[in-house]
Scaffold this motif. Structure first.
Motif, PDB file in Angstrom:
ATOM      1  N   ALA A   1       6.891 -38.744  34.962  1.00  0.00           N
ATOM      2  CA  ALA A   1       5.841 -39.024  33.974  1.00  0.00           C
ATOM      3  C   ALA A   1       5.936 -38.073  32.789  1.00  0.00           C
ATOM      4  O   ALA A   1       5.842 -38.491  31.633  1.00  0.00           O
ATOM      5  N   ILE A   2       6.166 -36.781  33.073  1.00  0.00           N
ATOM      6  CA  ILE A   2       6.288 -35.795  31.987  1.00  0.00           C
ATOM      7  C   ILE A   2       7.482 -36.129  31.108  1.00  0.00           C
ATOM      8  O   ILE A   2       7.378 -36.138  29.872  1.00  0.00           O
ATOM      9  N   LEU A   3       8.624 -36.452  31.768  1.00  0.00           N
ATOM     10  CA  LEU A   3       9.829 -36.775  31.003  1.00  0.00           C
ATOM     11  C   LEU A   3       9.593 -38.003  30.129  1.00  0.00           C
ATOM     12  O   LEU A   3       9.994 -38.023  28.964  1.00  0.00           O
ATOM     13  N   CYS A   4       8.940 -39.056  30.687  1.00  0.00           N
ATOM     14  CA  CYS A   4       8.675 -40.269  29.910  1.00  0.00           C
ATOM     15  C   CYS A   4       7.749 -39.969  28.737  1.00  0.00           C
ATOM     16  O   CYS A   4       7.975 -40.451  27.620  1.00  0.00           O
ATOM     17  N   SER A   5       6.705 -39.173  28.997  1.00  0.00           N
ATOM     18  CA  SER A   5       5.762 -38.873  27.918  1.00  0.00           C
ATOM     19  C   SER A   5       6.454 -38.059  26.833  1.00  0.00           C
ATOM     20  O   SER A   5       6.140 -38.192  25.646  1.00  0.00           O
ATOM     21  N   GLU A   6       7.404 -37.199  27.247  1.00  0.00           N
ATOM     22  CA  GLU A   6       8.198 -36.454  26.264  1.00  0.00           C
ATOM     23  C   GLU A   6       9.047 -37.402  25.433  1.00  0.00           C
ATOM     24  O   GLU A   6       9.180 -37.237  24.223  1.00  0.00           O
ATOM     25  N   LEU A   7       9.629 -38.400  26.129  1.00  0.00           N
ATOM     26  CA  LEU A   7      10.479 -39.380  25.442  1.00  0.00           C
ATOM     27  C   LEU A   7       9.670 -40.112  24.372  1.00  0.00           C
ATOM     28  O   LEU A   7      10.165 -40.351  23.261  1.00  0.00           O
ATOM     29  N   VAL A   8       8.409 -40.470  24.718  1.00  0.00           N
ATOM     30  CA  VAL A   8       7.527 -41.137  23.754  1.00  0.00           C
ATOM     31  C   VAL A   8       7.302 -40.231  22.550  1.00  0.00           C
ATOM     32  O   VAL A   8       7.420 -40.664  21.392  1.00  0.00           O
TER      33      VAL A   8
ATOM     34  N   GLU B   1       1.325 -43.367  24.779  1.00  0.00           N
ATOM     35  CA  GLU B   1       0.789 -42.017  24.625  1.00  0.00           C
ATOM     36  C   GLU B   1      -0.566 -41.887  25.310  1.00  0.00           C
ATOM     37  O   GLU B   1      -0.816 -40.921  26.050  1.00  0.00           O
ATOM     38  N   TRP B   2      -1.442 -42.905  25.133  1.00  0.00           N
ATOM     39  CA  TRP B   2      -2.776 -42.844  25.736  1.00  0.00           C
ATOM     40  C   TRP B   2      -2.718 -43.010  27.236  1.00  0.00           C
ATOM     41  O   TRP B   2      -3.482 -42.383  27.969  1.00  0.00           O
ATOM     42  N   LEU B   3      -1.785 -43.856  27.698  1.00  0.00           N
ATOM     43  CA  LEU B   3      -1.604 -44.019  29.147  1.00  0.00           C
ATOM     44  C   LEU B   3      -1.263 -42.681  29.795  1.00  0.00           C
ATOM     45  O   LEU B   3      -1.874 -42.285  30.798  1.00  0.00           O
ATOM     46  N   PHE B   4      -0.286 -41.979  29.204  1.00  0.00           N
ATOM     47  CA  PHE B   4       0.127 -40.689  29.778  1.00  0.00           C
ATOM     48  C   PHE B   4      -0.988 -39.664  29.669  1.00  0.00           C
ATOM     49  O   PHE B   4      -1.203 -38.875  30.583  1.00  0.00           O
ATOM     50  N   THR B   5      -1.722 -39.698  28.540  1.00  0.00           N
ATOM     51  CA  THR B   5      -2.836 -38.754  28.379  1.00  0.00           C
ATOM     52  C   THR B   5      -3.863 -38.980  29.489  1.00  0.00           C
ATOM     53  O   THR B   5      -4.344 -38.020  30.114  1.00  0.00           O
ATOM     54  N   LEU B   6      -4.199 -40.251  29.761  1.00  0.00           N
ATOM     55  CA  LEU B   6      -5.166 -40.559  30.817  1.00  0.00           C
ATOM     56  C   LEU B   6      -4.635 -40.088  32.170  1.00  0.00           C
ATOM     57  O   LEU B   6      -5.363 -39.472  32.953  1.00  0.00           O
ATOM     58  N   LEU B   7      -3.370 -40.396  32.427  1.00  0.00           N
ATOM     59  CA  LEU B   7      -2.746 -39.989  33.693  1.00  0.00           C
ATOM     60  C   LEU B   7      -2.843 -38.479  33.885  1.00  0.00           C
ATOM     61  O   LEU B   7      -3.267 -37.994  34.950  1.00  0.00           O
ATOM     62  N   PHE B   8      -2.474 -37.728  32.864  1.00  0.00           N
ATOM     63  CA  PHE B   8      -2.504 -36.260  32.967  1.00  0.00           C
ATOM     64  C   PHE B   8      -3.937 -35.749  33.063  1.00  0.00           C
ATOM     65  O   PHE B   8      -4.190 -34.724  33.702  1.00  0.00           O
ATOM     66  N   THR B   9      -4.904 -36.494  32.449  1.00  0.00           N
ATOM     67  CA  THR B   9      -6.310 -36.106  32.564  1.00  0.00           C
ATOM     68  C   THR B   9      -6.774 -36.240  34.010  1.00  0.00           C
ATOM     69  O   THR B   9      -7.407 -35.331  34.569  1.00  0.00           O
ATOM     70  N   VAL B  10      -6.432 -37.393  34.614  1.00  0.00           N
ATOM     71  CA  VAL B  10      -6.780 -37.615  36.023  1.00  0.00           C
ATOM     72  C   VAL B  10      -6.169 -36.509  36.882  1.00  0.00           C
ATOM     73  O   VAL B  10      -6.827 -35.919  37.740  1.00  0.00           O
ATOM     74  N   GLU B  11      -4.898 -36.192  36.606  1.00  0.00           N
ATOM     75  CA  GLU B  11      -4.210 -35.151  37.367  1.00  0.00           C
ATOM     76  C   GLU B  11      -4.914 -33.816  37.211  1.00  0.00           C
ATOM     77  O   GLU B  11      -5.122 -33.079  38.182  1.00  0.00           O
ATOM     78  N   TYR B  12      -5.325 -33.516  35.966  1.00  0.00           N
ATOM     79  CA  TYR B  12      -5.989 -32.235  35.689  1.00  0.00           C
ATOM     80  C   TYR B  12      -7.309 -32.136  36.450  1.00  0.00           C
ATOM     81  O   TYR B  12      -7.601 -31.107  37.075  1.00  0.00           O
TER      82      TYR B  12
ATOM     83  N   ILE C   1      -1.704 -24.571  30.274  1.00  0.00           N
ATOM     84  CA  ILE C   1      -0.683 -25.510  29.790  1.00  0.00           C
ATOM     85  C   ILE C   1      -1.130 -26.947  30.070  1.00  0.00           C
ATOM     86  O   ILE C   1      -1.001 -27.836  29.220  1.00  0.00           O
ATOM     87  N   ASP C   2      -1.669 -27.178  31.273  1.00  0.00           N
ATOM     88  CA  ASP C   2      -2.110 -28.519  31.651  1.00  0.00           C
ATOM     89  C   ASP C   2      -3.204 -29.011  30.716  1.00  0.00           C
ATOM     90  O   ASP C   2      -3.241 -30.199  30.343  1.00  0.00           O
ATOM     91  N   LEU C   3      -4.114 -28.095  30.317  1.00  0.00           N
ATOM     92  CA  LEU C   3      -5.197 -28.471  29.407  1.00  0.00           C
ATOM     93  C   LEU C   3      -4.632 -28.754  28.013  1.00  0.00           C
ATOM     94  O   LEU C   3      -4.980 -29.771  27.384  1.00  0.00           O
ATOM     95  N   ILE C   4      -3.734 -27.881  27.545  1.00  0.00           N
ATOM     96  CA  ILE C   4      -3.127 -28.055  26.217  1.00  0.00           C
ATOM     97  C   ILE C   4      -2.368 -29.379  26.149  1.00  0.00           C
ATOM     98  O   ILE C   4      -2.282 -30.019  25.107  1.00  0.00           O
ATOM     99  N   ALA C   5      -1.827 -29.819  27.291  1.00  0.00           N
ATOM    100  CA  ALA C   5      -1.039 -31.053  27.330  1.00  0.00           C
ATOM    101  C   ALA C   5      -1.893 -32.285  27.051  1.00  0.00           C
ATOM    102  O   ALA C   5      -1.385 -33.305  26.573  1.00  0.00           O
ATOM    103  N   ILE C   6      -3.217 -32.211  27.353  1.00  0.00           N
ATOM    104  CA  ILE C   6      -4.062 -33.403  27.177  1.00  0.00           C
ATOM    105  C   ILE C   6      -5.038 -33.283  26.004  1.00  0.00           C
ATOM    106  O   ILE C   6      -5.388 -34.274  25.386  1.00  0.00           O
ATOM    107  N   LEU C   7      -5.445 -32.066  25.706  1.00  0.00           N
ATOM    108  CA  LEU C   7      -6.474 -31.858  24.688  1.00  0.00           C
ATOM    109  C   LEU C   7      -6.132 -32.464  23.319  1.00  0.00           C
ATOM    110  O   LEU C   7      -6.971 -33.165  22.738  1.00  0.00           O
ATOM    111  N   PRO C   8      -4.914 -32.214  22.775  1.00  0.00           N
ATOM    112  CA  PRO C   8      -4.632 -32.663  21.399  1.00  0.00           C
ATOM    113  C   PRO C   8      -4.891 -34.146  21.178  1.00  0.00           C
ATOM    114  O   PRO C   8      -5.405 -34.532  20.133  1.00  0.00           O
ATOM    115  N   SER C   9      -4.572 -35.000  22.169  1.00  0.00           N
ATOM    116  CA  SER C   9      -4.778 -36.429  22.008  1.00  0.00           C
ATOM    117  C   SER C   9      -6.251 -36.736  21.775  1.00  0.00           C
ATOM    118  O   SER C   9      -6.607 -37.572  20.932  1.00  0.00           O
ATOM    119  N   TYR C  10      -7.143 -36.065  22.541  1.00  0.00           N
ATOM    120  CA  TYR C  10      -8.579 -36.309  22.404  1.00  0.00           C
ATOM    121  C   TYR C  10      -9.094 -35.811  21.058  1.00  0.00           C
ATOM    122  O   TYR C  10      -9.869 -36.491  20.387  1.00  0.00           O
TER     123      TYR C  10
END
Lengths: 272, 272, 272, 272
Positions: free
Chosen positions: B32-39, B60-71, B92-101
């Motif tokens: 998932a991380i690799l795919c979101s990086e690819l995006v 991008e939003w799909l991965f953001t939601l996924l990482f939010t659930v994970e967080y 790092i986990d928070l920084i990974a999702i925050l910018p999108s919101y």
């Protein structure tokens, strides 16, 4: 020895590498492939192509005919012709000859010249022969043993290159040549492998500092694949030496080029 | 085995790597991380960004939601949620999702896209998994053993690069591109690592002579890190081989890919 | 222990490295040298030089005074002050402080700033300290053992580079950038060390062919110094391991980071 | 010892390397060759050539006369003068002196200056002397032992470079600088050896991707020749150590620089 019919004999020569004839056939084929490649390579040089166009044309057709005969012979002597035709090398063999005929029927389609380059891939049949050379054997075995370590190393390099490329894209931006993250990853690969074309170069101070760090990193991790392969190769060569034992006194560990036992002088069994 | 409640089970899967499920979770997360990086990488390419803007936005939003659930899941199952949230990977986990919101709430702040790149750092969790692969273990141990030697080597390189950079600055001067000592040190690093961009190049005869000397120096000291790592790696591999002993006759020194004892044929204990 | 007078105590601290105080003095001195170098480096950057000119000026004078005090102390405590003043490091120490004073007396002579860079050479006193670190010891011993092999290798490289440079000069000539044989030798060094600036590049077909040959040659002979140093380093590390023997059972060959005997558990003697 | 006549004594000095006089003669000759090369190199630099034209002219004639005397002496003392004159080094010796005389007789033919550069090849006589140095012996033996492995490696590199060059030619085409397949092969060699001039650089995305792959490939296969030579060198050095046995207790495996047996203190036989 079982008497073979003509087809089986042909098969042994064309597909096999155990017999002397089979090995000679392979060598002749490799020379023919190399020569036909040379003709293709030379016909891409403008000056040569215009001056010797006739000679190159004749040569090209000679090789095409030769490879056609070979292809038909392979189909004829193969126990399962259809299986051969659909195999990887069967398709390559067909691709190697087809473009010349198509170009003959439809004169406009000169683009097929490039397809002919795939003919190069037939050279990898050399490996089939090379497998019988002890030295390439050791090299291959070392690489296979080191396979997983090299994979671990390459994954690390790929991650590093992505991170560094993304960072440089963020720092330098499209104005300094880092137009996109893939372009920046390309820059990172050019830098970390110490190739250094100089077509994309960091302009800002922060970018240059990070580039210097990338270079020193590349410089030191260059040591890792070398270390891996050297360690495996040393081990493999030691194993190989241990495998050769004197028939008389069973001493092992003889020099690589020894023909006689260093202890009792008995001739050593041949290495393979 | 002690019965675990749901939270503990979750913890074992999300944070642990001992269980099969935990390993699968890690692999899925890495993908998932690799795919979101690819995006992210693709959205930096101008052509792709304009044509597939909708698809990239959804992804991008799909991965953001996924990482939010994970967080949230990590916060929920962690025995000390607050300690996790303040830990390195928690931030790092928070920084990974925050910018999108934030970019959603304040549409103008597209600059946050770059912050998202830090998401890459989550990949280093791979190392947590990789620790269970024998080969990366050997590589890491060799590097750790060689740590101090590599430090000594790098200090020498840093001193050399400073001296050479300062000398070239004194010889060539700002008119030939050597605008300052840091710029000259950058040149020295580019040269000694054999990258050789060619953006800064000595023009005077004395400068060229010194540059040639720098290259030959870089060429030969390149050998030192390689030597260090190779020597450590050979030793580590030998140690590893010595560790595997036959249960029956306690012979050690088996080949790296051996499954049975070469002396008595007993199955060897698995390496870890 | 013999009682030392003040001068002898000073001598032991300033020149010696056996005592703790002497080692601390050396470390403080190294830090001071590095900081004063940093000031020199920064004052070469135009932007920094104009903005922080006052701070840099004060720092520079602080370090000059510090090094002056050190120089006087060395002269004072040395048993033969005149011998010290004429020794290599004595002259370097003087050169490190003199330019600042001369620049103060004759304000116009800013050129002396460059002479101050020689101060860098004082860092090589680090080596005096580093000799007590086991790891740099091994690296140095390996290099010394490999000394003659590296000399043989370098002579070969110098001959090769001269021959190739002369050939390229004959083939390409001044019109293609190969203005003289020394310039062509410079090109050959840039190419054989795989630096590849790209400021001088062969233009003719024959020149390009020879350049390709040079690259492949450089590529493969790059392996020789690496091989030499790796082989010596492995040997040296093995010797080092053999030197450490258990006091109780005299087993040798312990791991590099072992503190206890692997046979009987007795604490191992410290390595030096 | 048999009494030798003058001719035989001369022969021993000029051609032989066993006697002290013969070794001195060789060293003097090497110095003379190197100096005469230096004169040639300097006379190619425009500034030097015009200013010191007289001195360079005199030096050139001095060396020509010296080499002429040497050539005549070789012809005189050789047991079969005609065989010498037709041998490889005989021809080189003649070529080394002839151009100067021809240039003297026909003043216009300055082109012969370049032919004189072949004089460089006489330096390879050094190898005749170097054969008596133990270290170059080990290096040479390692290279000879690794000969076949290096050949296998180079064949692979040549095939790879051809395939990659042809592919890049097909992808990039003459518009992006890849004017012909040989030019593309030149690019592939520049890239795979990590030289990276930057005179030919891929422009398309596909080309850049393939170039990145080429670099990473070059980066990793660079490890193979290093591994081969290191492994052979380690083995050779171990063999060398095993060859030196104490006369008293026949212990082998002494350190490289040991003069006395580490077991019983007897002086070790000299290595050769």
């Amino acid at each position: 020895m079982v008497t073979l019919n003509t087809r089986q004999k042909f098969y042994q020569v064309i597909f096999g590498t155990q017999t002397k004839a089979g090995q000679y056939f392979d060598i002749v084929l490799i020379v023919a492939i190399l020569c036909s490649e040379l003709v293709l390579i030379l016909s891409s040089v403008e000056g040569v192509a215009t001056e010797f166009s006739h000679l190159l044309f004749v040569m090209e057709w000679l090789f095409t005919l030769l490879f056609t005969v070979e292809y038909i012979a392979r189909l004829y002597c193969s126990p399962r012709p259809w299986a051969y035709a659909r195999s990887f090398y069967g398709v390559i063999d067909l691709i190697a000859i087809l473009p010349s005929y198509i170009a003959f029927l439809f004169p406009g389609s000169n683009y097929l010249l490039i397809v002919r380059l795939i003919r190069v891939m037939r050279i990898f049949r050399i490996l089939k022969l090379a497998r019988f050379l002890k030295d390439s054997n050791i090299l291959l075995r070392s690489l296979l043993m080191a396979q997983r370590k090299i994979l671990v190393f390459f994954s690390t390099v790929v991650i590093l290159v992505t991170v560094l490329g993304a960072l440089l894209y963020a720092i330098e931006g499209p104005d300094n040549g880092f137009t996109s993250i893939p372009a920046s990853i390309y820059w990172a690969i050019v830098t970390i492998t110490t190739v250094g074309y100089g077509d994309i170069v960091p302009q800002t101070n922060l970018g240059k500092t990070l580039a210097a760090f990338t270079m020193l990193l590349g410089y030191s991790i260059l040591a890792i694949p070398t270390g891996i392969i050297t360690a495996e190769l040393s081990q493999e060569m030691k194993t190989q030496r241990d495998l050769v034992r004197c028939m008389n006194c069973s001493t092992s560990g003889h020099e690589d080029d020894a023909n006689y036992c260093k202890k009792c002088g008995t001739e050593l069994p041949e290495k393979f």
